[in-house]
Design a protein around this motif. Sequence first.
Motif, short mmCIF file in Angstrom:
data_model
loop_
_atom_site.label_atom_id
_atom_site.label_comp_id
_atom_site.label_asym_id
_atom_site.label_seq_id
_atom_site.Cartn_x
_atom_site.Cartn_y
_atom_site.Cartn_z
N CYS A 62 8.14 -24.77 92.93
CA CYS A 62 6.81 -25.31 92.67
C CYS A 62 5.89 -24.26 92.06
O CYS A 62 5.08 -24.57 91.18
CB CYS A 62 6.20 -25.87 93.95
N SER A 63 6.00 -23.01 92.50
CA SER A 63 5.14 -21.97 91.92
C SER A 63 5.54 -21.67 90.48
O SER A 63 4.68 -21.48 89.62
CB SER A 63 5.17 -20.71 92.77
N ALA A 64 6.83 -21.64 90.18
CA ALA A 64 7.27 -21.44 88.80
C ALA A 64 6.85 -22.62 87.93
O ALA A 64 6.46 -22.44 86.77
CB ALA A 64 8.78 -21.25 88.75
N TYR A 65 6.92 -23.82 88.47
CA TYR A 65 6.46 -25.02 87.77
C TYR A 65 4.97 -24.89 87.44
O TYR A 65 4.54 -25.20 86.33
CB TYR A 65 6.70 -26.25 88.65
N GLY A 66 4.19 -24.44 88.41
CA GLY A 66 2.75 -24.27 88.19
C GLY A 66 2.46 -23.26 87.10
O GLY A 66 1.60 -23.51 86.24
N LEU A 67 3.13 -22.13 87.11
CA LEU A 67 2.94 -21.13 86.06
C LEU A 67 3.26 -21.70 84.69
O LEU A 67 2.52 -21.50 83.72
CB LEU A 67 3.80 -19.90 86.33
N GLU A 68 4.38 -22.41 84.59
CA GLU A 68 4.79 -22.97 83.31
C GLU A 68 3.84 -24.09 82.87
O GLU A 68 3.47 -24.17 81.69
CB GLU A 68 6.21 -23.50 83.39
N ALA A 69 3.44 -24.96 83.79
CA ALA A 69 2.56 -26.08 83.44
C ALA A 69 1.20 -25.59 82.96
O ALA A 69 0.67 -26.08 81.97
CB ALA A 69 2.40 -27.01 84.64
N ILE A 70 0.63 -24.60 83.64
CA ILE A 70 -0.67 -24.08 83.25
C ILE A 70 -0.55 -23.32 81.93
O ILE A 70 -1.42 -23.43 81.06
CB ILE A 70 -1.25 -23.19 84.37
N GLY A 71 0.54 -22.59 81.74
CA GLY A 71 0.74 -21.89 80.48
C GLY A 71 0.96 -22.83 79.32
O GLY A 71 0.50 -22.59 78.20
N ARG A 72 1.62 -23.94 79.53
CA ARG A 72 1.94 -24.87 78.46
C ARG A 72 0.82 -25.87 78.18
O ARG A 72 0.53 -26.18 77.03
CB ARG A 72 3.21 -25.65 78.81
N HIS A 73 0.17 -26.38 79.23
CA HIS A 73 -0.81 -27.46 79.07
C HIS A 73 -2.24 -27.05 79.36
O HIS A 73 -3.14 -27.88 79.24
CB HIS A 73 -0.45 -28.64 79.98
N GLY A 74 -2.48 -25.82 79.75
CA GLY A 74 -3.83 -25.38 80.06
C GLY A 74 -4.17 -25.63 81.53
O GLY A 74 -3.39 -26.25 82.26
N PRO A 75 -5.33 -25.15 81.96
CA PRO A 75 -5.64 -25.21 83.39
C PRO A 75 -5.92 -26.61 83.92
O PRO A 75 -5.64 -26.89 85.08
CB PRO A 75 -6.89 -24.33 83.51
#
Length: 102
Positions: A62-75
């Motif tokens: 979940c933490s890796a998902y969060g890093l990738e999602a925020i990096g890809r789609h913005g905050p």
Amino acid sequence: MLGEPGCPRVQRQPPTLSGDGPAGTLSTLSSAVAALLLALIGAYRRWLSPLLGPRCRFIPSCSAYGLEAIGRHGPWRGGWLTLKRIGRCHPFTPCGCDPVPD
């Protein structure tokens, strides 16, 4: 009334990623929120996660998902996707691969 003689038409400018004015402020706010969210995830991974041990049911975690999602789609969208993912991470959900959507 808009469009009447003597009444100037206001043209809207599309938001830009840098610069002055409201669009620059929005960009600065988004950057600050993204930095805060990434710092919170980093702090969780560094100090809290080692104490709890591996508990995530999905790949990536979940933490890796969060890093990738925020990096890809913005905050804003990335943060929402991360919250939805954390909500799905419970014992009654089947495990498996759950990548960040495009």
